[in-house]
Scaffold this motif. Structure first.
Motif, PDB file in Angstrom:
ATOM      1  N   TYR A 109       0.315   2.940  20.954  1.00  0.00           N
ATOM      2  CA  TYR A 109      -0.438   2.914  19.701  1.00  0.00           C
ATOM      3  C   TYR A 109       0.393   3.468  18.550  1.00  0.00           C
ATOM      4  CZ  TYR A 109      -3.586   4.178  16.002  1.00  0.00           C
ATOM      5  OH  TYR A 109      -4.147   4.321  14.765  1.00  0.00           O
ATOM      6  N   LEU A 110       1.016   4.601  18.787  1.00  0.00           N
ATOM      7  CA  LEU A 110       1.759   5.268  17.709  1.00  0.00           C
ATOM      8  C   LEU A 110       3.018   4.506  17.322  1.00  0.00           C
ATOM      9  CD1 LEU A 110       1.443   9.018  18.774  1.00  0.00           C
ATOM     10  CD2 LEU A 110       0.607   7.998  16.643  1.00  0.00           C
ATOM     11  N   LEU A 111       3.633   3.867  18.291  1.00  0.00           N
ATOM     12  CA  LEU A 111       4.940   3.253  18.035  1.00  0.00           C
ATOM     13  C   LEU A 111       4.848   1.773  17.690  1.00  0.00           C
ATOM     14  CD1 LEU A 111       6.915   4.997  20.919  1.00  0.00           C
ATOM     15  CD2 LEU A 111       7.051   5.498  18.454  1.00  0.00           C
ATOM     16  N   ARG A 112       3.656   1.250  17.707  1.00  0.00           N
ATOM     17  CA  ARG A 112       3.507  -0.176  17.411  1.00  0.00           C
ATOM     18  C   ARG A 112       4.082  -0.485  16.019  1.00  0.00           C
ATOM     19  NH1 ARG A 112      -2.267  -0.555  14.912  1.00  0.00           N
ATOM     20  NH2 ARG A 112      -1.779  -1.901  13.169  1.00  0.00           N
ATOM     21  N   GLU A 113       4.524  -1.695  15.856  1.00  0.00           N
ATOM     22  CA  GLU A 113       5.089  -2.096  14.563  1.00  0.00           C
ATOM     23  C   GLU A 113       4.055  -2.051  13.459  1.00  0.00           C
ATOM     24  OE1 GLU A 113       7.471  -5.419  13.440  1.00  0.00           O
ATOM     25  OE2 GLU A 113       8.411  -5.469  15.435  1.00  0.00           O
ATOM     26  N   ARG A 114       4.468  -1.492  12.345  1.00  0.00           N
ATOM     27  CA  ARG A 114       3.561  -1.410  11.199  1.00  0.00           C
ATOM     28  C   ARG A 114       4.335  -1.717   9.934  1.00  0.00           C
ATOM     29  NH1 ARG A 114       1.538   2.650  14.578  1.00  0.00           N
ATOM     30  NH2 ARG A 114      -0.735   2.681  14.702  1.00  0.00           N
ATOM     31  N   ASP A 115       3.601  -2.224   8.959  1.00  0.00           N
ATOM     32  CA  ASP A 115       4.186  -2.428   7.643  1.00  0.00           C
ATOM     33  C   ASP A 115       3.995  -1.104   6.882  1.00  0.00           C
ATOM     34  OD1 ASP A 115       5.328  -3.658   5.523  1.00  0.00           O
ATOM     35  OD2 ASP A 115       3.992  -5.393   5.563  1.00  0.00           O
ATOM     36  N   VAL A 116       4.816  -0.126   7.279  1.00  0.00           N
ATOM     37  CA  VAL A 116       4.550   1.258   6.902  1.00  0.00           C
ATOM     38  C   VAL A 116       4.439   1.463   5.389  1.00  0.00           C
ATOM     39  CG1 VAL A 116       5.498   3.588   6.929  1.00  0.00           C
ATOM     40  CG2 VAL A 116       5.548   2.204   9.000  1.00  0.00           C
ATOM     41  N   LEU A 117       5.328   0.812   4.656  1.00  0.00           N
ATOM     42  CA  LEU A 117       5.340   1.064   3.206  1.00  0.00           C
ATOM     43  C   LEU A 117       4.128   0.473   2.481  1.00  0.00           C
ATOM     44  CD1 LEU A 117       9.112   0.822   2.286  1.00  0.00           C
ATOM     45  CD2 LEU A 117       7.678   2.833   2.600  1.00  0.00           C
ATOM     46  N   ARG A 118       3.426  -0.411   3.143  1.00  0.00           N
ATOM     47  CA  ARG A 118       2.207  -0.940   2.516  1.00  0.00           C
ATOM     48  C   ARG A 118       1.023  -0.005   2.734  1.00  0.00           C
ATOM     49  NH1 ARG A 118       0.881  -7.130   3.365  1.00  0.00           N
ATOM     50  NH2 ARG A 118      -0.246  -6.735   1.423  1.00  0.00           N
ATOM     51  N   GLY A 119       1.165   0.935   3.639  1.00  0.00           N
ATOM     52  CA  GLY A 119       0.059   1.834   3.927  1.00  0.00           C
ATOM     53  C   GLY A 119      -0.971   1.192   4.831  1.00  0.00           C
ATOM     54  N   CYS A 120      -1.997   1.942   5.151  1.00  0.00           N
ATOM     55  CA  CYS A 120      -3.055   1.444   6.027  1.00  0.00           C
ATOM     56  C   CYS A 120      -4.136   0.804   5.168  1.00  0.00           C
ATOM     57  CB  CYS A 120      -3.661   2.583   6.832  1.00  0.00           C
ATOM     58  SG  CYS A 120      -5.105   2.073   7.792  1.00  0.00           S
ATOM     59  N   PRO A 121      -4.474  -0.457   5.469  1.00  0.00           N
ATOM     60  CA  PRO A 121      -5.459  -1.161   4.638  1.00  0.00           C
ATOM     61  C   PRO A 121      -6.861  -0.564   4.764  1.00  0.00           C
ATOM     62  CG  PRO A 121      -4.870  -2.481   6.553  1.00  0.00           C
ATOM     63  CD  PRO A 121      -3.967  -1.297   6.564  1.00  0.00           C
ATOM     64  N   VAL A 122      -7.075   0.204   5.803  1.00  0.00           N
ATOM     65  CA  VAL A 122      -8.387   0.847   5.970  1.00  0.00           C
ATOM     66  C   VAL A 122      -8.349   2.273   5.395  1.00  0.00           C
ATOM     67  CG1 VAL A 122     -10.109   1.629   7.638  1.00  0.00           C
ATOM     68  CG2 VAL A 122      -8.912  -0.539   8.000  1.00  0.00           C
ATOM     69  N   GLY A 123      -7.374   3.050   5.843  1.00  0.00           N
ATOM     70  CA  GLY A 123      -7.285   4.438   5.382  1.00  0.00           C
ATOM     71  C   GLY A 123      -7.159   4.532   3.870  1.00  0.00           C
ATOM     72  N   ARG A 124      -6.475   3.586   3.295  1.00  0.00           N
ATOM     73  CA  ARG A 124      -6.274   3.550   1.859  1.00  0.00           C
ATOM     74  C   ARG A 124      -7.574   3.605   1.072  1.00  0.00           C
ATOM     75  NH1 ARG A 124      -6.089   2.549  -2.641  1.00  0.00           N
ATOM     76  NH2 ARG A 124      -4.457   1.775  -4.001  1.00  0.00           N
ATOM     77  N   LEU A 125      -8.582   2.970   1.647  1.00  0.00           N
ATOM     78  CA  LEU A 125      -9.857   2.861   0.948  1.00  0.00           C
ATOM     79  C   LEU A 125     -10.546   4.212   0.771  1.00  0.00           C
ATOM     80  CD1 LEU A 125     -11.067  -0.320   2.861  1.00  0.00           C
ATOM     81  CD2 LEU A 125     -10.092  -0.224   0.557  1.00  0.00           C
ATOM     82  N   THR A 126     -10.187   5.161   1.618  1.00  0.00           N
ATOM     83  CA  THR A 126     -10.843   6.469   1.518  1.00  0.00           C
ATOM     84  C   THR A 126     -10.463   7.210   0.243  1.00  0.00           C
ATOM     85  OG1 THR A 126      -9.086   7.630   2.709  1.00  0.00           O
ATOM     86  CG2 THR A 126     -10.874   6.710   4.021  1.00  0.00           C
ATOM     87  N   MET A 127      -9.386   6.780  -0.405  1.00  0.00           N
ATOM     88  CA  MET A 127      -8.979   7.441  -1.640  1.00  0.00           C
ATOM     89  C   MET A 127      -9.651   6.808  -2.858  1.00  0.00           C
ATOM     90  SD  MET A 127      -7.240   9.919  -0.748  1.00  0.00           S
ATOM     91  CE  MET A 127      -7.233  10.264   1.016  1.00  0.00           C
ATOM     92  N   ASP A 128     -10.455   5.808  -2.614  1.00  0.00           N
ATOM     93  CA  ASP A 128     -11.097   5.109  -3.710  1.00  0.00           C
ATOM     94  C   ASP A 128     -12.466   5.714  -3.985  1.00  0.00           C
ATOM     95  OD1 ASP A 128     -11.314   2.799  -5.522  1.00  0.00           O
ATOM     96  OD2 ASP A 128      -9.793   1.991  -4.168  1.00  0.00           O
ATOM     97  N   PRO A 129     -12.674   6.273  -5.165  1.00  0.00           N
ATOM     98  CA  PRO A 129     -13.939   6.952  -5.432  1.00  0.00           C
ATOM     99  C   PRO A 129     -15.145   6.033  -5.322  1.00  0.00           C
ATOM    100  CG  PRO A 129     -12.664   6.684  -7.459  1.00  0.00           C
ATOM    101  CD  PRO A 129     -11.768   6.307  -6.332  1.00  0.00           C
ATOM    102  N   GLU A 130     -14.996   4.773  -5.690  1.00  0.00           N
ATOM    103  CA  GLU A 130     -16.156   3.876  -5.659  1.00  0.00           C
ATOM    104  C   GLU A 130     -16.492   3.423  -4.239  1.00  0.00           C
ATOM    105  OE1 GLU A 130     -16.396   1.040  -8.771  1.00  0.00           O
ATOM    106  OE2 GLU A 130     -15.420   2.360 -10.231  1.00  0.00           O
ATOM    107  N   ILE A 131     -15.490   3.419  -3.365  1.00  0.00           N
ATOM    108  CA  ILE A 131     -15.771   3.132  -1.952  1.00  0.00           C
ATOM    109  C   ILE A 131     -16.530   4.304  -1.339  1.00  0.00           C
ATOM    110  CG2 ILE A 131     -14.729   2.755   0.327  1.00  0.00           C
ATOM    111  CD1 ILE A 131     -13.903   0.442  -1.139  1.00  0.00           C
ATOM    112  N   ILE A 132     -16.047   5.492  -1.609  1.00  0.00           N
ATOM    113  CA  ILE A 132     -16.670   6.689  -1.037  1.00  0.00           C
ATOM    114  C   ILE A 132     -18.082   6.869  -1.577  1.00  0.00           C
ATOM    115  CG2 ILE A 132     -16.496   9.214  -0.944  1.00  0.00           C
ATOM    116  CD1 ILE A 132     -14.535   7.682   0.838  1.00  0.00           C
TER     117      ILE A 132
END
Lengths: 194, 194
Positions: free
Chosen positions: B87-110
DNA sequence: GTCTATAGCAGGATAGAC
DNA sequence: GTCTATCCTGCTATAGAC
Protein backbone atom coordinates in the motif's frame (compact mmCIF):
# COMPACT_ATOMS: atom_id res chain seq x y z
CA UNK A 1 -11.54 43.35 12.95
CA UNK A 2 -8.58 43.97 15.21
CA UNK A 3 -8.00 46.38 18.05
CA UNK A 4 -6.69 49.79 17.17
CA UNK A 5 -3.31 49.18 18.75
CA UNK A 6 -2.23 47.64 15.44
CA UNK A 7 -1.32 49.71 12.43
CA UNK A 8 -3.36 49.31 9.30
CA UNK A 9 -0.55 47.44 7.61
CA UNK A 10 -0.29 45.09 10.58
CA UNK A 11 -4.01 44.47 10.58
CA UNK A 12 -3.92 43.69 6.88
CA UNK A 13 -1.19 41.13 7.39
CA UNK A 14 -2.96 39.51 10.32
CA UNK A 15 -6.24 39.40 8.44
CA UNK A 16 -4.51 37.79 5.48
CA UNK A 17 -2.89 35.20 7.73
CA UNK A 18 -6.27 34.23 9.16
CA UNK A 19 -7.92 33.98 5.78
CA UNK A 20 -5.06 32.07 4.15
CA UNK A 21 -5.27 29.59 6.99
CA UNK A 22 -8.99 29.16 6.72
CA UNK A 23 -9.67 29.51 3.01
CA UNK A 24 -6.31 29.28 1.24
CA UNK A 25 -4.90 31.65 -1.33
CA UNK A 26 -7.39 30.96 -4.08
CA UNK A 27 -10.29 31.30 -1.66
CA UNK A 28 -9.14 34.59 -0.20
CA UNK A 29 -10.21 37.83 -1.86
CA UNK A 30 -8.83 41.33 -1.33
CA UNK A 31 -12.29 42.46 -0.33
CA UNK A 32 -12.50 39.82 2.39
CA UNK A 33 -9.08 40.85 3.66
CA UNK A 34 -10.09 44.49 3.79
CA UNK A 35 -13.25 43.70 5.69
CA UNK A 36 -11.48 41.47 8.19
CA UNK A 37 -8.79 44.10 8.70
CA UNK A 38 -11.22 46.98 8.89
CA UNK A 39 -9.28 48.73 6.15
CA UNK A 40 -10.42 50.35 2.94
CA UNK A 41 -9.56 49.44 -0.62
CA UNK A 42 -7.17 52.36 -1.00
CA UNK A 43 -5.42 51.51 2.23
CA UNK A 44 -4.59 48.03 1.14
CA UNK A 45 -3.19 49.06 -2.23
CA UNK A 46 -1.22 51.83 -0.58
CA UNK A 47 0.63 49.42 1.73
CA UNK A 48 0.88 46.45 -0.59
CA UNK A 49 1.30 46.01 -4.30
CA UNK A 50 -1.58 43.54 -4.50
CA UNK A 51 -2.81 40.21 -3.30
CA UNK A 52 0.41 38.26 -3.94
CA UNK A 53 2.54 40.86 -2.16
CA UNK A 54 0.30 40.84 0.89
CA UNK A 55 0.14 37.07 0.89
CA UNK A 56 3.91 36.89 0.84
CA UNK A 57 4.15 39.10 3.93
CA UNK A 58 1.52 36.97 5.66
CA UNK A 59 3.15 33.68 4.72
CA UNK A 60 6.58 34.85 5.88
CA UNK A 61 5.21 35.75 9.27
CA UNK A 62 3.32 32.48 9.60
CA UNK A 63 6.35 30.40 8.72
CA UNK A 64 8.48 32.34 11.21
CA UNK A 65 5.96 31.58 13.90
CA UNK A 66 5.91 27.92 12.97
CA UNK A 67 9.67 27.66 13.31
CA UNK A 68 9.63 29.37 16.68
CA UNK A 69 6.84 27.11 17.93
CA UNK A 70 8.70 23.99 16.80
CA UNK A 71 11.97 25.19 18.26
CA UNK A 72 10.25 25.79 21.58
CA UNK A 73 9.11 22.17 21.77
CA UNK A 74 12.61 20.88 21.10
CA UNK A 75 13.76 22.48 24.33
CA UNK A 76 11.21 20.44 26.24
CA UNK A 77 13.09 17.18 26.50
CA UNK A 78 16.46 15.74 27.33
CA UNK A 79 16.53 12.63 25.18
CA UNK A 80 15.81 12.66 21.46
CA UNK A 81 12.66 10.65 22.04
CA UNK A 82 11.45 13.16 24.60
CA UNK A 83 12.05 16.06 22.27
CA UNK A 84 10.32 14.39 19.36
CA UNK A 85 7.46 13.47 21.66
CA UNK A 86 7.20 17.06 22.82
CA UNK A 87 7.02 18.19 19.21
CA UNK A 88 4.40 15.63 18.26
CA UNK A 89 2.28 16.02 21.37
CA UNK A 90 2.30 19.78 21.62
CA UNK A 91 -1.10 21.42 21.65
CA UNK A 92 -2.48 22.17 18.23
CA UNK A 93 -5.65 23.57 16.82
CA UNK A 94 -5.96 20.34 14.91
CA UNK A 95 -9.25 20.97 13.15
CA UNK A 96 -7.95 24.20 11.65
CA UNK A 97 -5.14 22.35 9.96
CA UNK A 98 -1.57 23.54 9.52
CA UNK A 99 -1.36 27.14 8.32
CA UNK A 100 1.81 26.31 6.43
CA UNK A 101 1.14 22.83 5.13
CA UNK A 102 -2.27 23.91 3.90
CA UNK A 103 -0.67 26.22 1.40
CA UNK A 104 0.88 23.32 -0.48
CA UNK A 105 -2.56 22.36 -1.78
CA UNK A 106 -3.00 25.76 -3.37
CA UNK A 107 -2.16 25.68 -7.07
CA UNK A 108 -1.27 29.37 -7.22
CA UNK A 109 1.11 29.08 -4.27
CA UNK A 110 2.84 26.11 -5.86
CA UNK A 111 2.99 27.88 -9.21
CA UNK A 112 4.71 30.91 -7.72
CA UNK A 113 8.35 30.40 -6.77
CA UNK A 114 8.19 33.42 -4.45
CA UNK A 115 5.15 32.25 -2.52
CA UNK A 116 6.25 28.64 -2.35
CA UNK A 117 9.77 29.41 -1.12
CA UNK A 118 8.98 30.22 2.53
CA UNK A 119 6.75 27.15 2.76
CA UNK A 120 9.40 24.91 1.27
CA UNK A 121 12.20 26.35 3.37
CA UNK A 122 10.26 26.02 6.59
CA UNK A 123 9.23 22.41 6.13
CA UNK A 124 12.74 21.64 4.95
CA UNK A 125 14.23 23.31 7.99
CA UNK A 126 11.88 21.31 10.22
CA UNK A 127 12.90 18.02 8.68
CA UNK A 128 16.59 18.78 9.00
CA UNK A 129 16.16 19.94 12.56
CA UNK A 130 14.35 16.72 13.44
CA UNK A 131 16.89 14.62 11.57
CA UNK A 132 19.63 16.18 13.71
CA UNK A 133 17.75 15.23 16.85
CA UNK A 134 17.27 11.69 15.61
CA UNK A 135 20.99 11.49 14.84
CA UNK A 136 21.79 12.55 18.40
CA UNK A 137 19.47 9.87 19.73
CA UNK A 138 21.16 7.37 17.46
CA UNK A 139 24.56 8.42 18.78
CA UNK A 140 23.27 7.87 22.32
CA UNK A 141 22.03 4.40 21.41
CA UNK A 142 18.45 5.52 21.90
CA UNK A 143 17.23 4.03 18.62
CA UNK A 144 17.84 0.88 16.65
CA UNK A 145 20.93 1.24 14.47
CA UNK A 146 18.78 0.61 11.40
CA UNK A 147 17.11 3.98 11.91
CA UNK A 148 17.83 6.56 9.19
CA UNK A 149 17.52 10.10 10.57
CA UNK A 150 16.25 11.77 7.38
CA UNK A 151 13.60 9.12 6.97
CA UNK A 152 12.36 9.30 10.55
CA UNK A 153 12.27 13.06 10.34
CA UNK A 154 10.18 12.90 7.18
CA UNK A 155 7.85 10.36 8.80
CA UNK A 156 7.41 12.60 11.84
CA UNK A 157 6.53 15.69 9.83
CA UNK A 158 4.33 13.70 7.46
CA UNK A 159 2.42 12.15 10.35
CA UNK A 160 1.61 15.59 11.66
CA UNK A 161 0.63 16.99 8.28
CA UNK A 162 -1.39 13.91 7.41
CA UNK A 163 -2.95 13.88 10.85
CA UNK A 164 -4.52 17.21 10.05
CA UNK A 165 -6.07 15.72 6.94
CA UNK A 166 -7.60 12.81 8.84
CA UNK A 167 -8.86 15.07 11.60
CA UNK A 168 -10.50 17.52 9.22
CA UNK A 169 -12.08 14.71 7.22
CA UNK A 170 -13.65 13.19 10.30
CA UNK A 171 -14.39 16.43 12.10
CA UNK A 172 -12.52 15.21 15.17
CA UNK A 173 -8.92 15.40 16.39
CA UNK A 174 -8.97 11.72 17.36
CA UNK A 175 -7.34 10.42 14.20
CA UNK A 176 -4.55 12.97 14.52
CA UNK A 177 -3.83 11.81 18.05
CA UNK A 178 -4.01 8.17 17.06
CA UNK A 179 -1.47 8.62 14.27
CA UNK A 180 0.91 10.45 16.57
CA UNK A 181 0.60 7.79 19.26
CA UNK A 182 1.15 5.08 16.66
CA UNK A 183 4.33 6.66 15.39
CA UNK A 184 5.63 7.32 18.90
CA UNK A 185 4.93 3.75 19.93
CA UNK A 186 7.03 2.49 17.03
CA UNK A 187 9.77 4.93 17.88
CA UNK A 188 9.79 4.09 21.57
CA UNK A 189 12.98 2.54 22.87
CA UNK A 190 12.53 -1.20 23.39
CA UNK A 191 11.62 -1.99 27.02
CA UNK A 192 14.87 -3.90 27.47
CA UNK A 193 17.09 -1.05 26.31
CA UNK A 194 18.15 0.34 29.68
CA UNK B 1 -11.40 17.92 -23.68
CA UNK B 2 -12.30 14.25 -23.80
CA UNK B 3 -12.92 11.90 -26.66
CA UNK B 4 -16.42 11.65 -27.98
CA UNK B 5 -16.93 8.14 -26.69
CA UNK B 6 -18.01 9.67 -23.39
CA UNK B 7 -21.43 11.17 -22.85
CA UNK B 8 -21.66 14.83 -21.97
CA UNK B 9 -22.59 14.01 -18.42
CA UNK B 10 -19.59 11.68 -18.15
CA UNK B 11 -17.27 14.33 -19.55
CA UNK B 12 -18.59 16.84 -17.06
CA UNK B 13 -17.90 14.51 -14.17
CA UNK B 14 -14.41 13.68 -15.39
CA UNK B 15 -13.61 17.33 -15.97
CA UNK B 16 -14.79 18.15 -12.47
CA UNK B 17 -12.65 15.39 -11.00
CA UNK B 18 -9.57 16.78 -12.71
CA UNK B 19 -10.23 20.32 -11.61
CA UNK B 20 -11.11 19.41 -8.04
CA UNK B 21 -7.85 17.51 -7.83
CA UNK B 22 -5.80 20.34 -9.23
CA UNK B 23 -7.53 23.43 -7.92
CA UNK B 24 -9.93 22.31 -5.20
CA UNK B 25 -13.59 23.14 -4.87
CA UNK B 26 -13.19 26.84 -4.19
CA UNK B 27 -10.78 27.18 -7.10
CA UNK B 28 -12.98 25.38 -9.60
CA UNK B 29 -15.58 27.34 -11.57
CA UNK B 30 -18.49 26.02 -13.60
CA UNK B 31 -17.08 27.78 -16.62
CA UNK B 32 -13.74 26.01 -16.26
CA UNK B 33 -15.56 22.71 -15.96
CA UNK B 34 -17.58 23.39 -19.09
CA UNK B 35 -14.49 24.29 -21.07
CA UNK B 36 -12.56 21.26 -19.89
CA UNK B 37 -15.54 19.03 -20.68
CA UNK B 38 -16.26 20.66 -24.01
CA UNK B 39 -19.83 21.24 -22.88
CA UNK B 40 -21.98 24.32 -22.93
CA UNK B 41 -23.54 26.20 -20.07
CA UNK B 42 -27.00 24.82 -20.73
CA UNK B 43 -25.67 21.28 -20.93
CA UNK B 44 -24.16 21.43 -17.51
CA UNK B 45 -27.25 22.81 -15.83
CA UNK B 46 -29.41 20.30 -17.64
CA UNK B 47 -27.49 17.33 -16.23
CA UNK B 48 -26.64 18.73 -12.82
CA UNK B 49 -28.37 21.06 -10.41
CA UNK B 50 -25.24 23.19 -10.01
CA UNK B 51 -21.68 23.16 -8.85
CA UNK B 52 -22.26 21.31 -5.56
CA UNK B 53 -24.29 18.59 -7.25
CA UNK B 54 -21.65 18.04 -9.90
CA UNK B 55 -18.89 18.10 -7.32
CA UNK B 56 -20.69 15.45 -5.31
CA UNK B 57 -20.85 13.15 -8.32
CA UNK B 58 -17.17 13.75 -9.01
CA UNK B 59 -16.13 13.21 -5.40
CA UNK B 60 -18.12 10.00 -5.14
CA UNK B 61 -16.40 8.59 -8.17
CA UNK B 62 -12.96 9.64 -6.98
CA UNK B 63 -13.46 8.08 -3.56
CA UNK B 64 -14.69 4.86 -5.15
CA UNK B 65 -11.55 4.72 -7.24
CA UNK B 66 -9.40 5.35 -4.21
CA UNK B 67 -10.95 2.43 -2.36
CA UNK B 68 -10.49 0.13 -5.30
CA UNK B 69 -6.85 1.16 -5.70
CA UNK B 70 -6.13 0.59 -2.02
CA UNK B 71 -7.94 -2.72 -2.02
CA UNK B 72 -5.86 -3.83 -4.98
CA UNK B 73 -2.62 -3.23 -3.09
CA UNK B 74 -3.82 -5.24 -0.11
CA UNK B 75 -3.95 -8.30 -2.32
CA UNK B 76 -0.27 -7.88 -3.11
CA UNK B 77 1.20 -9.47 -0.01
CA UNK B 78 0.91 -12.46 2.24
CA UNK B 79 2.03 -11.05 5.56
CA UNK B 80 0.56 -7.91 7.09
CA UNK B 81 3.86 -6.14 6.67
CA UNK B 82 3.95 -7.03 3.00
CA UNK B 83 0.44 -5.77 2.42
CA UNK B 84 1.09 -2.51 4.24
CA UNK B 85 4.32 -2.14 2.31
CA UNK B 86 2.49 -2.69 -0.93
CA UNK B 87 0.00 0.00 0.00
CA UNK B 88 2.67 2.48 1.02
CA UNK B 89 5.01 1.80 -1.88
CA UNK B 90 2.45 1.66 -4.65
CA UNK B 91 3.03 4.07 -7.50
CA UNK B 92 1.53 7.48 -6.98
CA UNK B 93 1.45 10.75 -8.81
CA UNK B 94 2.97 12.26 -5.70
CA UNK B 95 3.31 15.84 -6.85
CA UNK B 96 -0.37 16.04 -7.73
CA UNK B 97 -1.32 15.20 -4.17
CA UNK B 98 -4.18 13.01 -3.04
CA UNK B 99 -7.43 13.78 -4.86
CA UNK B 100 -9.38 12.84 -1.75
CA UNK B 101 -7.19 14.19 1.05
CA UNK B 102 -6.86 17.47 -0.78
CA UNK B 103 -10.53 18.15 -0.34
CA UNK B 104 -10.19 18.33 3.42
CA UNK B 105 -8.40 21.65 3.06
CA UNK B 106 -11.36 23.15 1.27
CA UNK B 107 -13.55 25.17 3.62
CA UNK B 108 -16.69 24.70 1.52
CA UNK B 109 -16.24 20.93 1.41
CA UNK B 110 -15.81 20.77 5.17
CA UNK B 111 -18.76 23.07 5.71
CA UNK B 112 -21.05 20.84 3.65
CA UNK B 113 -22.07 17.58 5.31
CA UNK B 114 -23.00 16.12 1.94
CA UNK B 115 -19.68 16.88 0.27
CA UNK B 116 -17.58 15.92 3.26
CA UNK B 117 -19.31 12.58 3.83
CA UNK B 118 -17.69 10.58 1.02
CA UNK B 119 -14.28 11.95 1.96
CA UNK B 120 -14.76 11.10 5.61
CA UNK B 121 -16.18 7.65 4.89
CA UNK B 122 -13.38 6.74 2.53
CA UNK B 123 -10.53 7.74 4.80
CA UNK B 124 -12.33 6.06 7.67
CA UNK B 125 -12.77 2.90 5.68
CA UNK B 126 -9.08 2.94 4.78
CA UNK B 127 -8.03 3.26 8.40
CA UNK B 128 -10.29 0.44 9.50
CA UNK B 129 -9.14 -1.76 6.66
CA UNK B 130 -5.51 -1.16 7.59
CA UNK B 131 -6.22 -1.66 11.28
CA UNK B 132 -7.67 -5.07 10.44
CA UNK B 133 -4.52 -5.99 8.58
CA UNK B 134 -2.36 -4.85 11.48
CA UNK B 135 -4.49 -6.92 13.83
CA UNK B 136 -3.91 -9.99 11.67
CA UNK B 137 -0.18 -9.33 11.75
CA UNK B 138 -0.38 -8.96 15.49
CA UNK B 139 -2.18 -12.30 15.76
CA UNK B 140 0.58 -13.88 13.72
CA UNK B 141 3.23 -12.43 16.00
CA UNK B 142 4.46 -10.22 13.21
CA UNK B 143 4.54 -7.07 15.33
CA UNK B 144 5.49 -6.16 18.86
CA UNK B 145 2.59 -6.81 21.24
CA UNK B 146 2.63 -3.13 22.20
CA UNK B 147 1.35 -2.25 18.73
CA UNK B 148 -2.18 -0.80 18.65
CA UNK B 149 -3.85 -1.48 15.28
CA UNK B 150 -5.95 1.70 15.11
CA UNK B 151 -2.92 3.81 15.89
CA UNK B 152 -0.67 2.17 13.34
CA UNK B 153 -3.38 2.45 10.73
CA UNK B 154 -3.75 6.16 11.43
CA UNK B 155 0.01 6.61 11.25
CA UNK B 156 0.15 4.81 7.90
CA UNK B 157 -2.58 6.92 6.32
CA UNK B 158 -1.22 10.11 7.86
CA UNK B 159 2.26 9.39 6.54
CA UNK B 160 0.88 9.12 3.04
CA UNK B 161 -1.27 12.22 3.30
CA UNK B 162 1.50 14.21 4.92
CA UNK B 163 4.01 12.88 2.44
CA UNK B 164 2.06 14.60 -0.31
CA UNK B 165 2.36 17.88 1.59
CA UNK B 166 6.13 17.55 1.92
CA UNK B 167 6.53 16.56 -1.70
CA UNK B 168 4.47 19.44 -3.02
CA UNK B 169 6.26 21.93 -0.80
CA UNK B 170 9.64 20.83 -2.07
CA UNK B 171 8.62 20.14 -5.62
CA UNK B 172 10.03 16.63 -5.41
CA UNK B 173 8.68 13.22 -4.41
CA UNK B 174 11.79 12.52 -2.33
CA UNK B 175 10.33 13.56 1.01
CA UNK B 176 7.27 11.39 0.41
CA UNK B 177 9.47 8.39 -0.23
CA UNK B 178 11.65 9.15 2.77
CA UNK B 179 8.67 9.32 5.12
CA UNK B 180 7.29 6.05 3.83
CA UNK B 181 10.65 4.32 4.19
CA UNK B 182 11.01 5.71 7.68
CA UNK B 183 7.66 4.39 8.77
CA UNK B 184 8.27 1.00 7.16
CA UNK B 185 11.65 0.71 8.82
CA UNK B 186 10.03 1.24 12.22
CA UNK B 187 7.33 -1.26 11.39
CA UNK B 188 9.75 -3.89 10.13
CA UNK B 189 9.86 -7.09 12.11
CA UNK B 190 13.01 -7.20 14.23
CA UNK B 191 15.78 -9.17 12.48
CA UNK B 192 15.75 -11.78 15.25
CA UNK B 193 12.04 -12.50 14.97
CA UNK B 194 12.22 -15.59 12.79
C1' DG C 1 -30.38 17.83 -24.68
C1' DT C 2 -28.01 21.85 -26.13
C1' DC C 3 -27.70 26.71 -27.32
C1' DT C 4 -27.64 31.76 -26.50
C1' DA C 5 -29.03 35.64 -23.74
C1' DT C 6 -29.25 37.76 -19.66
C1' DA C 7 -28.65 38.81 -14.74
C1' DG C 8 -26.63 40.11 -10.34
C1' DC C 9 -22.77 39.90 -7.77
C1' DA C 10 -17.80 39.32 -6.55
C1' DG C 11 -12.75 39.40 -7.86
C1' DG C 12 -8.75 42.23 -8.51
C1' DA C 13 -7.08 46.45 -9.49
C1' DT C 14 -6.49 51.67 -10.91
C1' DA C 15 -7.52 56.78 -10.50
C1' DG C 16 -7.84 60.71 -8.33
C1' DA C 17 -9.91 63.49 -4.59
C1' DC C 18 -9.18 64.51 0.19
C1' DG D 1 -2.53 57.42 4.23
C1' DT D 2 -7.24 56.81 3.40
C1' DC D 3 -11.53 57.33 0.79
C1' DT D 4 -14.80 56.79 -3.04
C1' DA D 5 -15.57 55.99 -7.80
C1' DT D 6 -14.88 53.27 -11.61
C1' DC D 7 -13.30 49.42 -14.60
C1' DC D 8 -13.28 44.95 -16.66
C1' DT D 9 -13.58 40.27 -16.07
C1' DG D 10 -15.30 36.09 -14.15
C1' DC D 11 -18.60 33.47 -11.14
C1' DT D 12 -22.99 31.10 -10.66
C1' DA D 13 -27.19 30.64 -12.20
C1' DT D 14 -31.91 31.29 -14.69
C1' DA D 15 -34.81 31.78 -18.92
C1' DG D 16 -36.35 30.52 -22.97
C1' DA D 17 -35.47 29.40 -27.90
C1' DC D 18 -34.19 25.53 -30.82
Amino acid sequence: MYSTVMSTSERLIEATRELLWERGYVGTSPKAIQQQAGAGQGSMYHHFAGKPDLALAAIRRTTEEMRAAAEATFADGRTAHERISAYLLRERDVLRGCPVGRLTMDPEIIASAELRAPVDETLDWLRHRLAGIVQEGLDQGEFAPSVVPDEIAAAVVATVQGGYVLARASGSPDAFDAGVRGLLSLLAPPPNSH
